[in-house]
Design a protein around this motif. Structure first.
Motif, PDB file in Angstrom:
ATOM      1  N   UNK A  12       1.352  -1.060  -0.090  1.00 21.41           N
ATOM      2  CA  UNK A  12      -0.256   0.237   0.204  1.00 21.41           C
ATOM      3  C   UNK A  12       0.926   1.482  -0.188  1.00 21.41           C
ATOM      4  N   UNK A  13       0.163   2.714  -0.488  1.00 19.64           N
ATOM      5  CA  UNK A  13       1.367   3.964  -0.661  1.00 19.64           C
ATOM      6  C   UNK A  13       0.102   4.296  -1.098  1.00 19.64           C
ATOM      7  N   UNK A  14       0.752   5.784   0.136  1.00 14.91           N
ATOM      8  CA  UNK A  14       0.248   6.970   0.586  1.00 14.91           C
ATOM      9  C   UNK A  14       1.173   8.083  -0.100  1.00 14.91           C
ATOM     10  N   UNK A 452      -3.799   3.989 -14.672  1.00 16.97           N
ATOM     11  CA  UNK A 452      -2.937   5.040 -15.057  1.00 16.97           C
ATOM     12  C   UNK A 452      -3.206   6.012 -14.820  1.00 16.97           C
ATOM     13  N   UNK A 453      -2.950   6.416 -13.221  1.00 16.16           N
ATOM     14  CA  UNK A 453      -3.945   7.322 -11.942  1.00 16.16           C
ATOM     15  C   UNK A 453      -2.613   8.056 -11.750  1.00 16.16           C
ATOM     16  N   UNK A 454      -3.107   9.522 -11.002  1.00 19.70           N
ATOM     17  CA  UNK A 454      -2.950  10.824 -10.673  1.00 19.70           C
ATOM     18  C   UNK A 454      -2.616  10.536  -9.685  1.00 19.70           C
ATOM     19  N   UNK A 455      -1.819  11.509  -8.607  1.00 18.64           N
ATOM     20  CA  UNK A 455      -1.477  11.547  -7.110  1.00 18.64           C
ATOM     21  C   UNK A 455      -2.901  12.286  -6.505  1.00 18.64           C
ATOM     22  N   UNK A 461      -2.870   3.481  -2.183  1.00 19.14           N
ATOM     23  CA  UNK A 461      -3.321   2.888  -3.888  1.00 19.14           C
ATOM     24  C   UNK A 461      -2.872   1.448  -3.351  1.00 19.14           C
ATOM     25  N   UNK A 462      -2.922   0.128  -4.107  1.00 17.98           N
ATOM     26  CA  UNK A 462      -3.276  -1.495  -3.708  1.00 17.98           C
ATOM     27  C   UNK A 462      -1.910  -1.945  -4.667  1.00 17.98           C
ATOM     28  N   UNK A 463      -0.651  -2.474  -4.199  1.00 15.91           N
ATOM     29  CA  UNK A 463      -0.313  -2.951  -5.389  1.00 15.91           C
ATOM     30  C   UNK A 463      -0.427  -3.331  -5.188  1.00 15.91           C
ATOM     31  N   UNK A 467      -0.300  -4.806 -11.055  1.00 13.12           N
ATOM     32  CA  UNK A 467      -0.155  -3.654 -11.140  1.00 13.12           C
ATOM     33  C   UNK A 467      -1.191  -3.379 -10.090  1.00 13.12           C
ATOM     34  N   UNK A 468      -1.959  -1.799 -10.251  1.00 10.60           N
ATOM     35  CA  UNK A 468      -2.457  -1.383  -9.349  1.00 10.60           C
ATOM     36  C   UNK A 468      -4.211  -1.708  -8.699  1.00 10.60           C
ATOM     37  N   UNK A 469      -4.112  -2.425  -7.794  1.00 12.18           N
ATOM     38  CA  UNK A 469      -5.402  -3.598  -7.952  1.00 12.18           C
ATOM     39  C   UNK A 469      -6.794  -2.569  -6.579  1.00 12.18           C
ATOM     40  N   UNK A 470      -6.774  -1.803  -6.638  1.00 11.30           N
ATOM     41  CA  UNK A 470      -7.265  -0.713  -5.073  1.00 11.30           C
ATOM     42  C   UNK A 470      -6.897   0.270  -4.569  1.00 11.30           C
TER      43      UNK A 470
END
Length: 472
Positions: A12-14, A452-455, A461-463, A467-470
Motif C-alpha cells: 500500500x502507498x500514500x 494510469x492514475x494521478x496523485x 493505492x494497493x499494488x 499493477x494497481x489492484x485497488x
C-alpha cells in the motif's frame, strides 16, 4: 509454480501531497504471514504554495514504525522534511546516492534557517539536521541495497541534478512474482555536468508493477516554444542597454548551469568580458565549491564552470549587498529559484520597483510564488512581497531552457524503455497538468484506464505484481 492468490502479498502507498512540491510517499509492504515493513521515499517541504497550512511542521504518519527511507535527489522539496521525520522518532537509515550524501547537508541546514510563515518557526533545528545526517547512507549507482528482509533497492542514473537517481524497489515473497516499483524522481535524461546512462537492459526488461512518474511538464512536448533558447539573447540585450539582470536560481544545478552559460557568453563576446557577475547565497557558493573540488562524478572539463570577474557576497552582511544596488550593468545570481525566501529576496525588494532591471526566471515556479506572480503583474501595478507593497517597474522574462525536468514526450520515452510495465502513478505536477499527462499516456500506451492514475493525497493505492489492484 506461482501461487495464484495475490490478495495477501501486496504494497500500500500514500502520497503526502498531490501537487508539485512536498514530495513524500509512504509504503507498507504486506506478506502472507502477516509481516509488514513500512518505509518512505523522499520527504520534502512545500515551497511557493499558499495552501501549506502546517505541512512543513509535522508528518501525519507514525515515523517510528518506518524501517528505512529512500531519497531520489537533493532538492528541498524532496528532502527538506527529513529532520522532521527524524524528530518524530524515525531511527532507520536513509539511502541515497553517494553524490547526494556528499551534498545533502547544505540543503538540510538551509531548511534549518528557513522561517516557515505558517509554522512561525524554522522547519527544523541544526541539532535535528546533525542527527539526520548521522542516519544518511551514500550508495553507489547500480549497487543492490538490502534495507530489510525481502526488499532490495537499486539506484540508476538520472540527469535531473548531480546525484539524482531513478530508484528500483523490489519486494519478494517465496512462490510469488515480485512486486517491482520504479520511482523516476524528478527526471531528465541528460545533464551537462555528468554522464547519464540508461538502466541496464536486464532491468529495463523486468516486469515493472508500477512506475511512479513525475509530470512537471506533463502537458507539453520538448518542442514547445517555452523551451526555445532566449536566455542568452535576453541577457545580452539587457546588459547592452545598461541594465542589471537578476537570475533567481535554485542553489544546486540551475545556479551552476547559469554560471557556465555566462562563462561561455563572455568567451564568445556575447556579453562584455568584464561584465560584473555577483554570486550570492551561502548554499549556492558552497555547492559551487563542491562541484569544483569534490568527487561527485562531474566531468573533468565541467569542473571549471565559473566565469571571470565573479564577486562573491558574504551572506552575513547586508551592507555587502547594497553596493550592488548601483546602476552599473551586471548579472546577479542568488537563491531561491521561486523567490519567496533566501538571498534573492534582498535583490527583489530593491529591483522590482526599478526600470533598469530585468528579473529573469530560469524554470518552473509554483503559481503562488513571487516569481510567478511577478510574471503575471503588469508594469505599473502593485505587488505584495514579504508584507510590503511594491510598484512593478522592472522588466521580467522567463525561460525553461535550462530547466531540469523532462517533458511529456521524454517521459513517455522513459516509460516505454520499460516495456513490461503494468501500471503508472503520476505525481509531482500541478493537478491539471497531471490530468493532461494521464490523457497523453492513455493515448500513447496500451494500459487500461484504471492502471494510469494521478496523485491523490486523500486516497492510497494497493499494488501487487500485476499493477494497481485497488484504492485504500
Amino acid at each position: 509454480m506461482k501461487i495464484a492468490n495475490l490478495d495477501d502479498f501486496y504494497v500500500t502507498r500514500y502520497c503526502r501531497h498531490n501537487n508539485v512540491t512536498g514530495s513524500m510517499f509512504i509504503y507498507t509492504a504486506h506478506w502472507p504471514d502477516g509481516r509488514e515493513v513500512d518505509f518512505f521515499a523522499d520527504a520534502g517541504c512545500i515551497q511557493g504554495e499558499e495552501d501549506s497550512k502546517t505541512f512543513n511542521a509535522s508528518i501525519p504518519f507514525d515515523t517510528q514504525k518506518m524501517r528505512f527511507g529512500i531519497v531520489t535527489h537533493n532538492h528541498l522539496d524532496h528532502v527538506g522534511l527529513l529532520p522532521v521525520v527524524v524528530r518524530q522518532g524515525f531511527k532507520g537509515k536513509i539511502y541515497m546516492s553517494c553524490a547526494t550524501a556528499s551534498l545533502i547537508d547544505i540543503t538540510l541546514y538551509d531548511a534549518a534557517s528557513i522561517e516557515d510563515d505558517i509554522c512561525g518557526a524554522t522547519i527544523c533545528s541544526p541539532e535535528e539536521v546533525k542527527k539526520t545526517l548521522g542516519q544518511v547512507i551514500g550508495c553507489n549507482v547500480g549497487k543492490v541495497i538490502k534495507p530489510a528482509k525481502d526488499i532490495t533497492v537499486t539506484f540508476f542514473d538520472n540527469g535531473h541534478i548531480v546525484g539524482a537517481v531513478i530508484v528500483l524497489i523490489k519486494i519478494t515473497c517465496s512462490g510469488r512474482e515480485p512486486i517491482t516499483i520504479i520511482h523516476t524522481g524528478d527526471y531528465n535524461s541528460q545533464n551537462i555536468f555528468c554522464h547519464v546512462k540508461k538502466p541496464p537492459l536486464d532491468v529495463r526488461n523486468m516486469k515493472i508493477s508500477n512506475i511512479v512518474c513525475e509530470s512537471t511538464y506533463g502537458d507539453v512536448d520538448s518542442t514547445d516554444p517555452r523551451f526555445n533558447k532566449c536566455l542568452e539573447k535576453n541577457t545580452a540585450e539587457a546588459i547592452k542597454s545598461g541594465m542589471t539582470v537578476i537570475f533567481p536560481t535554485f542553489a544546486q544545478d540551475r545556479h551552476q548551469k547559469a554560471l557556465y552559460y555566462i562563462k561561455t557568453w563572455k568567451q564568445k563576446g556575447i556579453i562584455p568580458k568584464d561584465t560584473m557577475v555577483v554570486v550570492d547565497g551561502g548554499s549556492s557558493q558552497e555547492y559551487n565549491k563542491r562541484y569544483m573540488y569534490m568527487n561527485l562524478g562531474i566531468k573533468k572539463e565541467m569542473r571549471n564552470f565559473m566565469p571571470k570577474d565573479v564577486y562573491r557576497v558574504t551572506p552575513s552582511s547586508n551592507s555587502s549587498r547594497e553596493k550592488y544596488f548601483t546602476s552599473e550593468p551586471k548579472i546577479i545570481l542568488a537563491p531561491s529559484g521561486m523567490g519567496d525566501h533566501g538571498a534573492i529576496s534582498y535583490y527583489l525588494r530593491e529591483y522590482i520597483p526599478r526600470s533598469d532591471a530585468l528579473i529573469h526566471s530560469l524554470g518552473y515556479c509554483s503559481p503562488d510564488s513571487i516569481i510567478s506572480r511577478l510574471m503575471n503583474t503588469a508594469n505599473g501595478e502593485s505587488i505584495n512581497y514579504q508584507y510590503n507593497e511594491y510598484t512593478v517597474r522592472c522588466m521580467t522574462a522567463k525561460t525553461a531552457e535550462i530547466g531540469s525536468h523532462a517533458k511529456r514526450d521524454q517521459l513517455l520515452e522513459l516509460i516505454q524503455s520499460f516495456p513490461i510495465t503494468q501500471s503508472i502513478s503520476i505525481n509531482h505536477g500541478e493537478t491539471s497538468v497531471q490530468a493532461a499527462f494521464r490523457e497523453y499516456l492513455l493515448e500513447n500506451l496500451t494500459l487500461p484506464e484504471d492502471q494510469i492514475i494521478t496523485a491523490d493525497s486523500e486516497v492510497g493505492v494497493r499494488i501487487n505484481s500485476s499493477g494497481i489492484v485497488g484504492l485504500v
